[in-house]
Design a protein around this motif. Structure first.
Motif, short mmCIF file in Angstrom:
data_model
loop_
_atom_site.label_atom_id
_atom_site.label_comp_id
_atom_site.label_asym_id
_atom_site.label_seq_id
_atom_site.Cartn_x
_atom_site.Cartn_y
_atom_site.Cartn_z
N MET A 8 0.84 -1.20 0.00
CA MET A 8 0.00 0.00 0.00
C MET A 8 0.87 1.25 0.00
O MET A 8 1.95 1.27 0.61
CB MET A 8 -0.90 -0.02 1.25
N ALA A 9 0.42 2.29 -0.67
CA ALA A 9 1.16 3.55 -0.72
C ALA A 9 0.20 4.73 -0.71
O ALA A 9 -0.94 4.62 -1.17
CB ALA A 9 2.05 3.61 -1.96
N ALA A 10 0.67 5.84 -0.17
CA ALA A 10 -0.09 7.10 -0.16
C ALA A 10 0.75 8.18 -0.82
O ALA A 10 1.94 8.32 -0.52
CB ALA A 10 -0.45 7.50 1.27
N ALA A 11 0.13 8.94 -1.71
CA ALA A 11 0.84 10.01 -2.41
C ALA A 11 0.13 11.35 -2.15
O ALA A 11 -1.06 11.38 -1.83
CB ALA A 11 0.88 9.73 -3.92
N THR A 35 3.36 -5.80 -5.39
CA THR A 35 4.70 -5.27 -5.19
C THR A 35 4.60 -3.84 -4.67
O THR A 35 3.60 -3.15 -4.94
CB THR A 35 5.53 -5.26 -6.49
N MET A 36 5.61 -3.40 -3.97
CA MET A 36 5.62 -2.04 -3.45
C MET A 36 5.73 -1.03 -4.58
O MET A 36 5.11 0.04 -4.54
CB MET A 36 6.78 -1.84 -2.47
N GLU A 37 6.49 -1.35 -5.59
CA GLU A 37 6.65 -0.42 -6.72
C GLU A 37 5.31 -0.17 -7.41
O GLU A 37 4.99 0.95 -7.79
CB GLU A 37 7.67 -0.97 -7.72
N GLN A 70 3.54 3.47 -7.75
CA GLN A 70 3.25 4.03 -9.07
C GLN A 70 1.76 4.30 -9.24
O GLN A 70 1.36 5.28 -9.87
CB GLN A 70 3.75 3.08 -10.16
N ARG A 71 0.91 3.43 -8.67
CA ARG A 71 -0.54 3.64 -8.77
C ARG A 71 -0.96 4.90 -8.02
O ARG A 71 -1.74 5.71 -8.53
CB ARG A 71 -1.25 2.43 -8.19
N TYR A 74 4.50 13.14 -4.70
CA TYR A 74 5.48 12.47 -3.86
C TYR A 74 4.80 11.39 -3.02
O TYR A 74 3.62 11.53 -2.65
CB TYR A 74 6.17 13.47 -2.94
N VAL A 75 5.55 10.33 -2.71
CA VAL A 75 5.05 9.29 -1.82
C VAL A 75 5.19 9.76 -0.38
O VAL A 75 6.27 10.13 0.06
CB VAL A 75 5.81 7.97 -2.02
#
Length: 361
Positions: free
Chosen positions: A96-99, A115-117, A121-122, A136-137
């Motif tokens: 999971m990622a937050a931008a 994957t983290m990448e 990117q999403r 930015y992440v």
């Protein structure tokens, strides 16, 4: 003051192969065992007596015990300890990622990636599509957990991830903090800003431990509707002593929505006038920049939001004050050895200007 950075370190991934093997190779318990893992909760004639700690990218597992009486035809002579009849499929956390973009009060989160990448990117693609600019992440997760979001009085977001903790660890973590209603985004905001309030959180996505390579588990949490854009006010000063004509001066920019462009324009103007490199010393978003002078005649700058509602949350005295008024912000910025301080002027972030301001009261 330099532009604030909200990018924080993600959590390290830990292998959970041994735990997975244990679940997948479950056998019938012996009579001396009173508890067994059951992923789908208790069935007829069973009660929950605890749970495993989970972690390492796996969800906690309920521990159930058969007590009888839950189904017609229960045999009272049957052993009270038996293997579960329900199927449990071990799960793992998706990445999971937050931008974010500093010029908006929005965050783009994407969970359930393999994957983290892909997660990064999403989230970045969603942010760029919404803002039309590079993003930015803010933070990431590779285990079960939450990404928390707080907002300060100026509308800037503070984003922080935290893995799922068991009850004891959570209590110890909370007790070690200075905020009664602690969560990581509030702590991050309170230590760097003022007037902080908690907005919410998003959970990590889940997928089967042995997932289908062709299956997708992605879920996005992106802003709906028009974005809210920040208005900026920035102050710069020479980093070295300029020629006499430009001493005791500050360079002020306000009214722009693109902080990077406003910063570059202001620093270029300051350096061109003063003949030496300049630096940003204070900023405000959607509020006001306040110029003040202390009892010794030294001029300073701080930010304030005069009409902001005070967040309703409990804090201890060691935290940044939630009072966002000009008077409260001046009182906090004023050195105790040079008190009292008084306001010289206020400049709202919404008015367009690029001026040179005298620092002599």
């Amino acid at each position: 003051m330099e532009d604030k950075q909200m990018i924080v370190n993600g959590f390290n991934r830990v292998s959970a192969a041994l735990f997975a093997v244990l679940l997948l190779s479950w056998t019938v318990p012996q009579a001396a065992q009173a508890q067994y893992p059951w992923g789908n909760g208790p069935g007829p004639g069973e009660v929950v007596v605890g749970q495993t700690g989970g972690g390492a990218g796996h969800a906690p597992i309920l521990l159930c015990q058969y007590v009888g009486g839950g189904e017609s035809g229960d045999n009272p002579n049957e052993s009270p300890f038996r293997a579960p009849t329900k199927h449990y499929e071990p799960q793992k956390a998706g990445f999971m990622a937050a931008a974010y973009h500093i010029d908006t009060s929005s965050v783009w989160m994407s969970a359930g990636h393999k994957t983290m990448e892909a997660a990064k990117q999403r989230a970045l693609a969603g942010c760029k599509a919404g803002t039309g600019a590079e993003c930015y992440v803010a933070d990431t997760l590779s285990e079960f957990g939450l990404i928390y979001v707080a907002e300060d009085a100026m509308g800037l977001l503070w984003i922080k991830a935290m893995t799922t903790l068991d009850d004891t660890t959570q209590k110890n973590a909370t007790a070690s903090r200075t905020v009664v209603d602690w969560n990581p985004s509030i702590e991050l905001c309170s230590r760097n800003a003022f007037g902080c309030k908690f907005l919410g959180y998003t959970q990590t996505g889940r997928m089967p431990l042995n997932d289908n390579p062709d299956a997708q588990y992605v879920s996005d949490s992106f802003p709906n509707g028009p974005l809210t854009w920040n208005r900026w006010a920035l102050v710069a000063r020479p980093e070295k002593t300029p020629i006499a004509a430009w001493q005791n001066k500050s360079w002020l920019s306000s009214g722009q929505q693109k902080s990077a462009a406003a910063r570059a324009e202001l620093l270029a103007r300051c350096q061109a006038d003063a003949g030496v490199p300049c630096a940003i010393i204070a900023f405000a978003a959607n509020g006001v920049l306040v110029q003040f002078v202390d009892a010794q005649g030294k001029v300073g700058w701080t930010s304030a939001v005069p009409n902001a509602a005070k967040p309703k949350r409990k804090t201890k005295k060691s935290l940044v004050s939630d009072d966002t008024s000009v008077a409260a912000r001046i009182a906090r910025a004023c050195p105790s050895a040079a008190a009292p301080c008084r306001v010289v002027a206020t400049y709202d972030a919404g008015t367009s200007r690029l001026d040179v301001v005298a620092d002599v009261p």
